[in-house]
Write a protein that holds these residues in place. Structure first.
Motif, PDB file in Angstrom:
ATOM      1  N   ALA A   3       7.586   8.944   0.764  1.00 21.06           N
ATOM      2  CA  ALA A   3       6.831   7.879   0.111  1.00 21.06           C
ATOM      3  C   ALA A   3       7.258   6.530   0.676  1.00 21.06           C
ATOM      4  N   SER A   4       6.297   5.648   0.867  1.00 22.32           N
ATOM      5  CA  SER A   4       6.603   4.312   1.370  1.00 22.32           C
ATOM      6  C   SER A   4       5.584   3.316   0.848  1.00 22.32           C
ATOM      7  N   GLY A   5       5.916   2.037   1.030  1.00 15.39           N
ATOM      8  CA  GLY A   5       4.965   0.989   0.706  1.00 15.39           C
ATOM      9  C   GLY A   5       5.113   0.384  -0.666  1.00 15.39           C
ATOM     10  N   HIS A   6       6.079   0.853  -1.435  1.00 14.43           N
ATOM     11  CA  HIS A   6       6.226   0.328  -2.786  1.00 14.43           C
ATOM     12  C   HIS A   6       7.593   0.721  -3.326  1.00 14.43           C
ATOM     13  N   THR A   7       8.032  -0.003  -4.341  1.00 17.42           N
ATOM     14  CA  THR A   7       9.156   0.501  -5.117  1.00 17.42           C
ATOM     15  C   THR A   7       8.570   1.438  -6.164  1.00 17.42           C
ATOM     16  N   PHE A   8       9.146   2.564  -6.338  1.00 15.62           N
ATOM     17  CA  PHE A   8       8.515   3.616  -7.128  1.00 15.62           C
ATOM     18  C   PHE A   8       9.128   3.783  -8.510  1.00 15.62           C
ATOM     19  N   ASP A  26      14.705  12.344  -4.130  1.00 14.25           N
ATOM     20  CA  ASP A  26      15.841  11.565  -3.653  1.00 14.25           C
ATOM     21  C   ASP A  26      15.388  10.117  -3.676  1.00 14.25           C
ATOM     22  N   ASN A  27      15.799   9.385  -4.706  1.00 15.61           N
ATOM     23  CA  ASN A  27      15.324   8.008  -4.859  1.00 15.61           C
ATOM     24  C   ASN A  27      15.697   7.138  -3.669  1.00 15.61           C
ATOM     25  N   GLY A  28      16.896   7.295  -3.170  1.00 18.96           N
ATOM     26  CA  GLY A  28      17.350   6.461  -2.069  1.00 18.96           C
ATOM     27  C   GLY A  28      16.530   6.649  -0.808  1.00 18.96           C
ATOM     28  N   LYS A  29      16.129   7.876  -0.554  1.00 18.85           N
ATOM     29  CA  LYS A  29      15.343   8.176   0.636  1.00 18.85           C
ATOM     30  C   LYS A  29      13.841   8.110   0.354  1.00 18.85           C
ATOM     31  N   LYS A  30      13.466   7.902  -0.901  1.00 23.05           N
ATOM     32  CA  LYS A  30      12.056   7.903  -1.298  1.00 23.05           C
ATOM     33  C   LYS A  30      11.384   9.204  -0.861  1.00 23.05           C
ATOM     34  N   MET A  31      12.022  10.286  -1.211  1.00 23.31           N
ATOM     35  CA  MET A  31      11.503  11.605  -0.866  1.00 23.31           C
ATOM     36  C   MET A  31      11.295  12.423  -2.134  1.00 23.31           C
ATOM     37  N   VAL A  32      10.263  13.223  -2.131  1.00 20.67           N
ATOM     38  CA  VAL A  32       9.992  14.173  -3.202  1.00 20.67           C
ATOM     39  C   VAL A  32       9.875  15.554  -2.556  1.00 20.67           C
ATOM     40  N   GLN A  74       0.840  -1.181   0.000  1.00 24.35           N
ATOM     41  CA  GLN A  74       0.000   0.000   0.000  1.00 24.35           C
ATOM     42  C   GLN A  74       0.886   1.247   0.000  1.00 24.35           C
ATOM     43  N   VAL A  75       0.694   2.083  -0.995  1.00 26.53           N
ATOM     44  CA  VAL A  75       1.469   3.315  -1.097  1.00 26.53           C
ATOM     45  C   VAL A  75       1.000   4.302  -0.043  1.00 26.53           C
ATOM     46  N   GLN A  76       1.957   4.883   0.660  1.00 27.80           N
ATOM     47  CA  GLN A  76       1.645   5.933   1.626  1.00 27.80           C
ATOM     48  C   GLN A  76       2.498   7.161   1.323  1.00 27.80           C
ATOM     49  N   LEU A  77       1.883   8.311   1.400  1.00 23.93           N
ATOM     50  CA  LEU A  77       2.556   9.578   1.146  1.00 23.93           C
ATOM     51  C   LEU A  77       2.290  10.506   2.319  1.00 23.93           C
ATOM     52  N   ALA A  82       0.897  10.261  -6.315  1.00 23.50           N
ATOM     53  CA  ALA A  82       1.676   9.284  -7.070  1.00 23.50           C
ATOM     54  C   ALA A  82       0.760   8.505  -8.007  1.00 23.50           C
ATOM     55  N   ARG A  83       1.316   8.121  -9.147  1.00 19.79           N
ATOM     56  CA  ARG A  83       0.576   7.231 -10.037  1.00 19.79           C
ATOM     57  C   ARG A  83       1.557   6.293 -10.714  1.00 19.79           C
ATOM     58  N   ASN A  84       1.064   5.082 -10.974  1.00 17.89           N
ATOM     59  CA  ASN A  84       1.868   4.072 -11.640  1.00 17.89           C
ATOM     60  C   ASN A  84       1.709   4.266 -13.143  1.00 17.89           C
TER      61      ASN A  84
END
Length: 120
Positions: free
Chosen positions: A24-29, A73-79, A1-4, A98-100
């Motif tokens: 961002a958490s819960g998924h690889t983005f 920051d991809n490593g930190k999953k931050m936008v 589950q994606v969480q922002l 976010a959208r896939n």
């Protein structure tokens, strides 16, 4: 589950700056596009900026071009959304989304929002 989860909003004078963050958490983005939207009082939600998770493609609303910068920051999953030269009309609740892109469709994941108030 994606969480922002957004943070960084606040009260600032016109001409000032703020930086919003989205955790961002819960998924690889890797297949996701990330964006910022905002909703001003009495107005519809509007697009502000977007960035692809892979690469550095960005897109901005005309109203913020040259003043706002979206980054990640991809490593930190931050936008992030760096907002400079703020104007009273930038006052709004700002949302991370976010959208896939592989699935397509609209932005389906949203944060709770963070309030930005710009005083004149």
């Amino acid at each position: 589950q994606v969480q922002l989860v957004e943070s960084g909003g606040g009260l600032v004078q016109a001409g000032g700056s703020l930086r919003l963050s989205c955790a961002a958490s819960g998924h690889t983005f890797s297949s996701y596009s990330m964006a910022w939207f905002r909703r001003a009082p009495g107005k519809e939600r509007e697009f502000v900026a977007a960035i692809s998770w892979i690469g550095a493609d960005t897109d901005y609303a005309n109203s913020v071009k040259g003043r706002f910068t979206i980054s990640k920051d991809n490593g930190k999953k931050m936008v992030y959304l760096q907002m400079n030269s703020l104007k009273p009309e930038d006052t709004a609740v700002y949302y991370c989304a976010a959208r896939n892109v592989r699935i397509g469709g609209d932005y389906g994941y949203w944060g709770q929002g963070t309030q930005v108030t710009v005083s004149s």
